[in-house]
Design an enzyme around this catalytic site. Structure first.
Site, PDB file in Angstrom:
ATOM      1  N   MET A  22     -56.732 -36.055 -92.033  1.00  0.00           N
ATOM      2  CA  MET A  22     -57.455 -35.229 -91.062  1.00  0.00           C
ATOM      3  C   MET A  22     -58.194 -34.103 -91.784  1.00  0.00           C
ATOM      4  O   MET A  22     -58.606 -33.120 -91.170  1.00  0.00           O
ATOM      5  CB  MET A  22     -56.476 -34.663 -90.026  1.00  0.00           C
ATOM      6  CG  MET A  22     -55.832 -35.787 -89.217  1.00  0.00           C
ATOM      7  SD  MET A  22     -55.193 -35.257 -87.631  1.00  0.00           S
ATOM      8  CE  MET A  22     -53.925 -34.126 -88.148  1.00  0.00           C
ATOM      9  N   HIS A  26     -55.374 -30.893 -99.443  1.00  0.00           N
ATOM     10  CA  HIS A  26     -54.556 -30.107-100.361  1.00  0.00           C
ATOM     11  C   HIS A  26     -53.941 -31.056-101.380  1.00  0.00           C
ATOM     12  O   HIS A  26     -54.245 -32.264-101.378  1.00  0.00           O
ATOM     13  CB  HIS A  26     -53.493 -29.317 -99.590  1.00  0.00           C
ATOM     14  CG  HIS A  26     -52.665 -30.156 -98.651  1.00  0.00           C
ATOM     15  ND1 HIS A  26     -51.864 -31.180 -99.086  1.00  0.00           N
ATOM     16  CD2 HIS A  26     -52.552 -30.139 -97.288  1.00  0.00           C
ATOM     17  CE1 HIS A  26     -51.260 -31.736 -98.044  1.00  0.00           C
ATOM     18  NE2 HIS A  26     -51.673 -31.131 -96.943  1.00  0.00           N
ATOM     19  N   HIS A  29     -52.581 -34.444-100.221  1.00  0.00           N
ATOM     20  CA  HIS A  29     -53.598 -35.485-100.011  1.00  0.00           C
ATOM     21  C   HIS A  29     -54.102 -36.022-101.360  1.00  0.00           C
ATOM     22  O   HIS A  29     -54.337 -37.222-101.511  1.00  0.00           O
ATOM     23  CB  HIS A  29     -54.799 -34.920 -99.250  1.00  0.00           C
ATOM     24  CG  HIS A  29     -54.498 -34.423 -97.877  1.00  0.00           C
ATOM     25  ND1 HIS A  29     -54.608 -33.098 -97.536  1.00  0.00           N
ATOM     26  CD2 HIS A  29     -54.100 -35.073 -96.750  1.00  0.00           C
ATOM     27  CE1 HIS A  29     -54.307 -32.940 -96.263  1.00  0.00           C
ATOM     28  NE2 HIS A  29     -53.980 -34.127 -95.756  1.00  0.00           N
ATOM     29  N   ASP A 150     -44.752 -37.315 -93.570  1.00  0.00           N
ATOM     30  CA  ASP A 150     -44.700 -37.696 -92.155  1.00  0.00           C
ATOM     31  C   ASP A 150     -43.893 -38.991 -92.070  1.00  0.00           C
ATOM     32  O   ASP A 150     -44.441 -40.075 -91.887  1.00  0.00           O
ATOM     33  CB  ASP A 150     -46.130 -37.873 -91.624  1.00  0.00           C
ATOM     34  CG  ASP A 150     -46.897 -36.568 -91.685  1.00  0.00           C
ATOM     35  OD1 ASP A 150     -46.741 -35.746 -90.781  1.00  0.00           O
ATOM     36  OD2 ASP A 150     -47.631 -36.352 -92.674  1.00  0.00           O
ATOM     37  N   GLN A 153     -44.072 -41.268 -89.047  1.00  0.00           N
ATOM     38  CA  GLN A 153     -45.398 -41.907 -88.988  1.00  0.00           C
ATOM     39  C   GLN A 153     -45.464 -43.095 -89.950  1.00  0.00           C
ATOM     40  O   GLN A 153     -45.969 -44.160 -89.602  1.00  0.00           O
ATOM     41  CB  GLN A 153     -46.468 -40.873 -89.355  1.00  0.00           C
ATOM     42  CG  GLN A 153     -47.850 -41.466 -89.577  1.00  0.00           C
ATOM     43  CD  GLN A 153     -48.896 -40.390 -89.766  1.00  0.00           C
ATOM     44  OE1 GLN A 153     -49.338 -39.795 -88.805  1.00  0.00           O
ATOM     45  NE2 GLN A 153     -49.283 -40.132 -91.000  1.00  0.00           N
ATOM     46  N   LEU A 184     -46.297 -29.107 -98.727  1.00  0.00           N
ATOM     47  CA  LEU A 184     -47.698 -28.783 -98.453  1.00  0.00           C
ATOM     48  C   LEU A 184     -48.105 -29.398 -97.128  1.00  0.00           C
ATOM     49  O   LEU A 184     -47.701 -30.512 -96.799  1.00  0.00           O
ATOM     50  CB  LEU A 184     -48.601 -29.335 -99.560  1.00  0.00           C
ATOM     51  CG  LEU A 184     -48.428 -28.721-100.934  1.00  0.00           C
ATOM     52  CD1 LEU A 184     -49.429 -29.351-101.905  1.00  0.00           C
ATOM     53  CD2 LEU A 184     -48.644 -27.223-100.899  1.00  0.00           C
ATOM     54  N   SER A 185     -48.899 -28.645 -96.374  1.00  0.00           N
ATOM     55  CA  SER A 185     -49.399 -29.131 -95.095  1.00  0.00           C
ATOM     56  C   SER A 185     -50.680 -28.369 -94.776  1.00  0.00           C
ATOM     57  O   SER A 185     -50.789 -27.182 -95.098  1.00  0.00           O
ATOM     58  CB  SER A 185     -48.355 -28.866 -94.003  1.00  0.00           C
ATOM     59  OG  SER A 185     -48.959 -28.926 -92.720  1.00  0.00           O
TER      60      SER A 185
END
Ligand code: AMP
Length: 274
Positions: A22, A26, A29, A150, A153, A184-185
């Protein structure tokens, strides 16, 4: 790197390795993108990163509105990481027939494991399944990388792909953390210094669970650590790592936690009992 806005620009990139995000990229990702690069190196195909803030997976409209967005920065990071295609569609390109969610009845069982995400974000996985299957249809990858951050998910996507015949390889990537343990998020950017400090007690709770030898004691230890640290606890659970139902002897287990600090919802998880 090509920045592609709709389906018509994607034809050249089918058979690649997809990293759905999305945005507000960071280091977590970027670890997924590195993993995608390794897979592309082994089995061929381009790295495709999708960047789409999917309205249907936000049960709280204000969470959707204030979700951080930074396309130019994200594009620079992707280019530097060797991404071939940054797919950044608008809502109409993803949902040409209007915004959709998967029907609840079509969701894999793990999506509604009791007391976890579905309880606190009803409809979330219907949105996730709808958008991920649309992204798969549009980008036609041979593999896709998802973060263990996640965890539920990841379980849901695996089950969804298996049910559809298992043609896309789903590759997990371990959670990337700050030096103090905080996962991290993208949402961490929304935390005040005080909320950031309190948020760390989610990780502390997961660590506290590790020293307990039975699941109820581990859950209590996790919850206590989070409450004392100033987190509004949503869940603190130890479950079977694959089904997310009750722990079964001899099978891998996972500690999972979610809570709210300063109005920002955070989740995290770790292997348990290994
Ligand atoms: P998001 O942009 O938050 O939807 O996340 C996109 C992908 O990045 C998902 O597969 C996440 O699980 C993964 N991800 C997010 N944060 C992290 C992290 N700290 N470490 C590893 N993967 C992550």
């Amino acid at each position: 790197m090509q920045i592609v806005r709709d389906a018509s620009g994607l034809a050249d990139f089918s058979g690649g390795v997809l990293v759905p995000t999305m945005g507000a990229l960071h280091a977590g990702h970027m670890a997924l993108i590195e993993r995608a690069a390794a897979l592309a190196g082994e089995g061929g195909g381009d790295i495709v990163v999708s960047l789409f803030v999917n309205p249907t997976q936000f049960n709280d409209p204000s969470d959707f509105e204030r979700y951080p967005r930074s396309l130019e920065d994200d594009a620079r990071k992707c280019e530097a990481a060797g991404v071939a295609c940054l797919f950044a569609p608008d809502v109409g390109a993803v949902y040409p027939r209007g915004v959709e969610s998967a029907p609840e009845s079509a969701l894999p069982r793990v999506a509604t494991a009791p007391g976890l995400e579905d309880r606190f974000r009803p409809g979330h996985f219907a949105g996730v399944c709808a958008v991920v299957s649309r992204l798969f249809e549009l980008t036609r990858p041979r593999a896709a990388v998802f973060g263990e951050k996640d965890w539920q998910q990841l379980c849901v996507i695996r089950a969804m792909v298996e049910r559809a015949g298992g043609k896309i390889e789903i590759e997990p990537c371990p959670t990337v953390r700050e030096a103090d343990g905080m996962a991290l998020s993208s949402r961490n950017a929304l935390l005040s210094a005080d909320a950031r400090r309190r948020g760390l007690s989610i990780w502390r709770g997961l660590e506290a669970a590790q020293v307990e030898t039975d699941p109820p004691a581990a859950e209590r230890a996790m919850r206590r650590m989070m409450e004392v640290g100033g987190v509004e606890v949503e869940y603190a659970a130890v479950r079977d790592a694959a089904t997310l139902e009750a722990v079964r002897p001899g099978r891998p287990a996972r500690a999972l936690a979610a809570g709210v600090v300063g109005g920002v919802r955070l989740i995290d998880n770790m292997p348990w009992g290994v």
